[in-house]
Design a protein around this motif. Sequence first.
Motif, PDB file in Angstrom:
ATOM      1  N   PHE A 107       0.778  -1.226   0.000  1.00  0.00           N
ATOM      2  CA  PHE A 107       0.000   0.000   0.000  1.00  0.00           C
ATOM      3  C   PHE A 107       0.820   1.292   0.000  1.00  0.00           C
ATOM      4  O   PHE A 107       0.484   2.253  -0.696  1.00  0.00           O
ATOM      5  N   GLY A 259      -2.322  -2.231   3.904  1.00  0.00           N
ATOM      6  CA  GLY A 259      -2.435  -0.993   4.672  1.00  0.00           C
ATOM      7  C   GLY A 259      -1.088  -0.319   4.783  1.00  0.00           C
ATOM      8  O   GLY A 259      -0.071  -0.875   4.349  1.00  0.00           O
ATOM      9  N   PRO A 260      -1.050   0.893   5.379  1.00  0.00           N
ATOM     10  CA  PRO A 260       0.212   1.639   5.448  1.00  0.00           C
ATOM     11  C   PRO A 260       1.167   1.083   6.506  1.00  0.00           C
ATOM     12  O   PRO A 260       0.755   0.311   7.367  1.00  0.00           O
ATOM     13  N   PRO A 267       5.165  10.758  10.365  1.00  0.00           N
ATOM     14  CA  PRO A 267       4.194  11.643   9.699  1.00  0.00           C
ATOM     15  C   PRO A 267       4.847  12.772   8.887  1.00  0.00           C
ATOM     16  O   PRO A 267       4.406  13.060   7.775  1.00  0.00           O
ATOM     17  N   ILE A 270       6.057  11.489   5.663  1.00  0.00           N
ATOM     18  CA  ILE A 270       4.962  11.191   4.734  1.00  0.00           C
ATOM     19  C   ILE A 270       4.419  12.487   4.128  1.00  0.00           C
ATOM     20  O   ILE A 270       4.214  12.581   2.918  1.00  0.00           O
TER      21      ILE A 270
ATOM     22  N   VAL B  41      -3.413  11.561   2.757  1.00  0.00           N
ATOM     23  CA  VAL B  41      -2.070  11.755   3.327  1.00  0.00           C
ATOM     24  C   VAL B  41      -2.121  11.781   4.859  1.00  0.00           C
ATOM     25  O   VAL B  41      -1.332  11.104   5.527  1.00  0.00           O
ATOM     26  N   LEU B  42      -3.073  12.557   5.413  1.00  0.00           N
ATOM     27  CA  LEU B  42      -3.154  12.623   6.869  1.00  0.00           C
ATOM     28  C   LEU B  42      -3.603  11.280   7.441  1.00  0.00           C
ATOM     29  O   LEU B  42      -3.185  10.895   8.523  1.00  0.00           O
ATOM     30  N   ILE B  44      -2.806   8.236   6.274  1.00  0.00           N
ATOM     31  CA  ILE B  44      -1.671   7.313   6.430  1.00  0.00           C
ATOM     32  C   ILE B  44      -0.672   7.840   7.449  1.00  0.00           C
ATOM     33  O   ILE B  44       0.049   7.080   8.076  1.00  0.00           O
ATOM     34  N   SER B  45      -0.633   9.195   7.652  1.00  0.00           N
ATOM     35  CA  SER B  45       0.316   9.737   8.631  1.00  0.00           C
ATOM     36  C   SER B  45      -0.139   9.464  10.053  1.00  0.00           C
ATOM     37  O   SER B  45       0.665   9.093  10.895  1.00  0.00           O
ATOM     38  N   PHE B  46      -1.432   9.702  10.329  1.00  0.00           N
ATOM     39  CA  PHE B  46      -1.860   9.726  11.728  1.00  0.00           C
ATOM     40  C   PHE B  46      -2.803   8.594  12.135  1.00  0.00           C
ATOM     41  O   PHE B  46      -2.893   8.273  13.313  1.00  0.00           O
ATOM     42  N   PRO B  48      -2.897   5.163  10.699  1.00  0.00           N
ATOM     43  CA  PRO B  48      -2.589   4.028   9.825  1.00  0.00           C
ATOM     44  C   PRO B  48      -3.458   2.802  10.136  1.00  0.00           C
ATOM     45  O   PRO B  48      -3.795   2.050   9.224  1.00  0.00           O
ATOM     46  N   MET B  51      -6.613   3.078   8.216  1.00  0.00           N
ATOM     47  CA  MET B  51      -6.398   2.888   6.784  1.00  0.00           C
ATOM     48  C   MET B  51      -6.171   1.411   6.445  1.00  0.00           C
ATOM     49  O   MET B  51      -6.422   0.983   5.334  1.00  0.00           O
ATOM     50  N   ALA B  52      -5.671   0.648   7.427  1.00  0.00           N
ATOM     51  CA  ALA B  52      -5.398  -0.768   7.174  1.00  0.00           C
ATOM     52  C   ALA B  52      -6.609  -1.647   7.454  1.00  0.00           C
ATOM     53  O   ALA B  52      -6.585  -2.848   7.196  1.00  0.00           O
ATOM     54  N   GLY B  64      -7.737   2.243   3.172  1.00  0.00           N
ATOM     55  CA  GLY B  64      -6.604   2.898   2.521  1.00  0.00           C
ATOM     56  C   GLY B  64      -6.650   2.732   1.016  1.00  0.00           C
ATOM     57  O   GLY B  64      -6.555   3.699   0.262  1.00  0.00           O
TER      58      GLY B  64
END
Lengths: 556, 104
Positions: A107, A259-260, A267, A270, B41-42, B44-46, B48, B51-52, B64
């Motif tokens: 991902f 997922g990520p 962060p 990213i 973007v936010l 995956i940053s904060f 995750p 998103m998974a 995600g």
Amino acid sequence: MNKMLRVFLVSLSAISFSGPALAAGGVALGEVKKQPLNITAIFMFFIFVMATLGITWWAARRTKTKSDFYAAGGGIKPWQNGTAIAGDFMSAATFLGITGAIYGFGFDALVLAVGVMAAWPVILFLIAERLRNLGSYTFIDVVSYRLEKKPIRIISAIGSLSVIIFYLIAQMVGAGKLIQLLFGVDYVYAVVLVSFLMICYVSFGGMLATTWVQLIKAILLLIGGTFIAFTVMQSFDFSYEALLSSAAENHPKGTAVLGPGLWMHDPIAIISIALTMMFGIMGLPHVLMRFFTVKDAKDARKSVFVATTLMGYFYILIIIIGYGAMTFVMGNPDYHDAAGKILGGGNMVALHLTQYMGGNLMLGFMSAVAFATILAVVAGLTLAGAATIAHDLYAKTFKKGPVSNAEEIKVSRMATFALGAIAVVLGIAFEKQNVAFVASLALAIAASVNFPILIMSMYWRNMTTKGAVAGGVVGLILSIGLIILGPGVWTAVLGNAEPIFPQIYPTFYSMPLAFFAIWLFSVTDKSGQAEKEKALFDEQYVRSETGIGISGSSKH
Amino acid sequence: MSPSETEKCLNNPKFKKLTRARANGNILFSLIILVGYGIYVLGISFTPAFMASPVASGSSLTYGILIAVLVIVSGMVCSGFYVWWANRKFDVLKQDLLKDLGHE
């Protein structure tokens, strides 16, 4: 740790969507072994070269004025221009590099595609039409529209040429490695061959030939990509659920690939990479230049729509191909050596899948297309560099008095030869270096120098020459400086233990500070020149909105 | 273009209508894209973990991947819609204005 970092850098470099990264990929993912001669690939590549040289001959007879040379006389149709723009992004690095990154990290690698697809619509809404209305051959025409010509052209040309040279280095090393891998040709011959063909296309055929080379390659790549993605989906009865669950079953990281987190954690890192992707693309000189090849703002708008649609489609194919490769390539002994390593490194994943799905004939076809893609992208880069040198620096800045068409084309051709020679020399010099950072540097400079100056010159009345130059200098120094102090150069190239600046991409800091410098030095600029520049904004505004006075508009 | 022509164009109500329509449209469209990309973007940053997580239990499709594909598709759709809108509305206003100003 060090190995992880190298893998990380390699994959990051895939971002450069124009092929270069591959090179780096080849270097860091293991020794590149020369492959046995691939006859199908060489035959197909030979046909491609003959066809494109034929086009160059045809284009050369239509390239008479500087407007023909830089912008194909404004006579490119929107669908052609749009396909060529998409071609700039559907490169060897997209097809091979992003596929390889998805294969490895799942991902997280998607950010490389999503960033591009977020940038293009915004280019359409905010940049494309104004750019076409205001400029004639390069984006520097636009930023210097109402500012003091000399300083602003020099700083923008430095930004522009830095992006082009760094890209070219990455491209050439990538080309050399890739050709060595695919065709079994020596590195030095490969680099010289690429440079020779690129000089032919650009110096004889100008923008017309460059556009057609890019266009043909983009169509070939779309056909090949569609075939592979289609056969992958067919194997899963067109169920994306089956595609993804099978990918997770076959990947050693399991469902983590959906997922990520396998690749990026911090962060700030990213966000920085996301900013670099999105805004770097808005400052790439060879892409911005394409907007001047169509007749007016309306056609510029249509070309971006065509480009965005094709790119979006292609990225969806890439996602399918990347996840599909986890099922069909991972664990397949045909594509791994005795030690269990993937043959040819991560960049070969897409081609292994091609071979699995379409046999050796399809593999030959896609290898030839991958090579063609590098040629098309370096030709576009070189043309943008030649235009910056001949038009922005020679004709508009340093030469006193008017410059004739013939003289300017002559200077452009000399610049093309010079850039071709520089590309060969640097390509050979950097062969054994880790060049992953070079691609990130090009995008970071584009995002921190070219983009802020361009967008502010079009939208902010109070920007003065002093502000624009200050912003450009700040962006340039910070982006180059922080990359040198960061993990890309400080540890990976110079061999220090710990980087001084922790991130690979400096954009999170360098881009906002460039904007801040533009603002600060503009509002404190109380000179008479500044007042004149602000007063000129009205005229620029009217032209940018209505297209009255647009260059090349007399022809339709 | 002379200063008086510029003045004339700036004061033309049709120019104001044109630029206002366009500025509103451009800001709206850009915001759609920026918000979509920002969520991605936010996210995956904060967040995750979110998103998974799968969109439905037992599904392999995660939020995600869904959001990433949606950003890609919305980029295509918004571009298409913008071009349709600009060709229909914006170009008509512009032609009208150009006629007023004596161009074309």
